[in-house]
Design an enzyme around this catalytic site. Sequence first.
Site, PDB file in Angstrom:
ATOM      1  N   GLU A 250       0.738  -1.194  -0.013  1.00  0.00           N
ATOM      2  CA  GLU A 250      -0.103  -0.065   0.046  1.00  0.00           C
ATOM      3  C   GLU A 250       0.776   1.063   0.164  1.00  0.00           C
ATOM      4  O   GLU A 250       0.713   2.174   0.758  1.00  0.00           O
ATOM      5  CB  GLU A 250      -0.875  -0.027   1.218  1.00  0.00           C
TER       6      GLU A 250
ATOM      7  N   GLU B 164      -5.647  -7.929  -0.695  1.00  0.00           N
ATOM      8  CA  GLU B 164      -6.321  -8.018   0.684  1.00  0.00           C
ATOM      9  C   GLU B 164      -7.979  -7.726   0.206  1.00  0.00           C
ATOM     10  O   GLU B 164      -8.133  -6.785  -0.509  1.00  0.00           O
ATOM     11  CB  GLU B 164      -5.968  -6.578   1.418  1.00  0.00           C
TER      12      GLU B 164
HETATM   13  O1  AHR Z   1      -5.232  -5.823   6.930  1.00  0.00           O
HETATM   14  C1  AHR Z   1      -5.167  -4.692   7.670  1.00  0.00           C
HETATM   15  C2  AHR Z   1      -4.433  -3.480   6.927  1.00  0.00           C
HETATM   16  O2  AHR Z   1      -5.302  -2.984   5.879  1.00  0.00           O
HETATM   17  C3  AHR Z   1      -3.137  -3.973   6.393  1.00  0.00           C
HETATM   18  O3  AHR Z   1      -2.100  -3.827   7.252  1.00  0.00           O
HETATM   19  C4  AHR Z   1      -3.023  -2.894   5.155  1.00  0.00           C
HETATM   20  O4  AHR Z   1      -2.192  -3.485   4.091  1.00  0.00           O
HETATM   21  C5  AHR Z   1      -4.330  -2.493   4.976  1.00  0.00           C
HETATM   22  O5  AHR Z   1      -4.403  -1.203   4.892  1.00  0.00           O
END
Ligand code: AHR
Length: 502
Positions: free
Chosen positions: A172, A291
């Site tokens: 990210e 994610e």
């Molecule tokens: O999954 C929780 C968080 O969400 C992770 O650390 C990050 O990559 C995202 O913002």
Amino acid sequence: TTAHLALDRRAVVGPVRRRLFGGFVEHLGRHVYDGIYEPGHPEAGPDGFRRDVIALVRELGVSTIRYPGGNFVSGFRWEDSVGPRAGRPRRLDLAWHSTETNEVGLHEFATWLDAVGSDLMLAVNLGTRGVQEALDLLEYTNVPGGSDLSEWRRTNGRDEPFAVDMWCLGNEMDGPWQVGHRSADAYGALASQAAKAMRMLDPSIRLVACGSSGSYMPTFGEWERVVLTHTYDDVDYISCHAYYEERDGDVGSFLASGVDMDHFIETVVATADHVGAVRGSTKRIEISFDEWNVWYQSRFEQVDQIRGIDTWPVAPRLLEDVYSVTDAVVFGGLLISLLKHADRVTSASLAQLVNVIAPIMTEPGGPAWRQTTFFPFATTSRLARGAALDVHVDAPTYSTSVYGDVPVVDAAVTWDEESGTGAVFVLNRATAEPTTLELDLAGLGTDVRVSEAVVLADDDRHARNTLADPERVGLRALEVESGPGRARVTLPPVAWAALTVT
Ligand code: AHR
């Protein structure tokens, strides 16, 4: 309400890769410590890992597990986490304002992965670190021996390489919250250099460039274009991240989250293909949706509460969302969206696995149990085989405030030519009425019928599984009227279902 689904085994979207059913373990909150690892717990093995959690992760059916972050990785020094435990430093983790003891590191985690039957996917730190440290980690994990870092691995007890095949180039990096956050240009240049160098060391690896942290980001679209303009020839994947939640009681829009995920995927594919077209390249960039989940970010205040120079807890309770039936139905819809795009989304990681926005919960010294979201994941991972098919859904629509008119039903279908079995995953987004589904199965074969059907739904769509009542919600058998080439089922309101066809 009635909806029609027509299935055709010749309408192949793409193969269903096992990698689509990946997970994600971050050093965050009680994920590792007091989650998968709790020495002293009655269920802990000699290595401190809880056997009851291992059994649940196996049952969940998770392929590749992304590790060790997440936001955590952008300040992580991997070498802290290897070597004799007594010598490992305690570090301050800025991402989650916690103390990382490094009691569980790369070797211990790899042992746990062997126990759960999953593969390792690693992220390198491109927040506080750069090309050299990424190379060092790759040498440590993948070089058989004969060099300083590969021999260090062997000294630390692992003779054979970890042979990590899939690598995330940071995490990210478009997010202002990220330690070492950069512009698309600066990140793209760094990711390209890291990727080229890593491939010089190990040409067999597969690399993921960071895409946007969400399609809501102000840089979305442009971020992907600029990053891929730098890295197109160097990487295999661009990442997508997406989290959904019910906002202001707007359940209609929440149930349509898959519509947003569909659009997100399709726009990233279009952007990647645009960069390819400009370059005159025939290469196609794939998506690592590394994610995705339901996450009530609006309720997330815990990190603010523990912020302060003197407060760095070990394994605080963070992001411990307790999921309802509605959340699990939306979650099942997100899996449907991934399957519908199996041609370009070839890898995905549910964020996360235990305690932290997780399908599995534990209590220190106490039990481990399945959240509502466990069921759609485990069932889809078990049944989705062969190829994803392009299913024709003919359903009435309803009006949502966020996404406009949305079909009441969404569906994905997989078909395994070899075994002659398939699966239909389906969502009823109607909140008040049942929906009858008429399935035309003739396109799969004349005597194909539904052999089994399960549904996740409840008279109380807010029902959850908790420590006090860990088995409140589960799958139920769904009644099917089935004849050769056709079937009819009735889905209750707010429902996710899976049908096996043979
Ligand atoms: O999954 C929780 C968080 O969400 C992770 O650390 C990050 O990559 C995202 O913002």
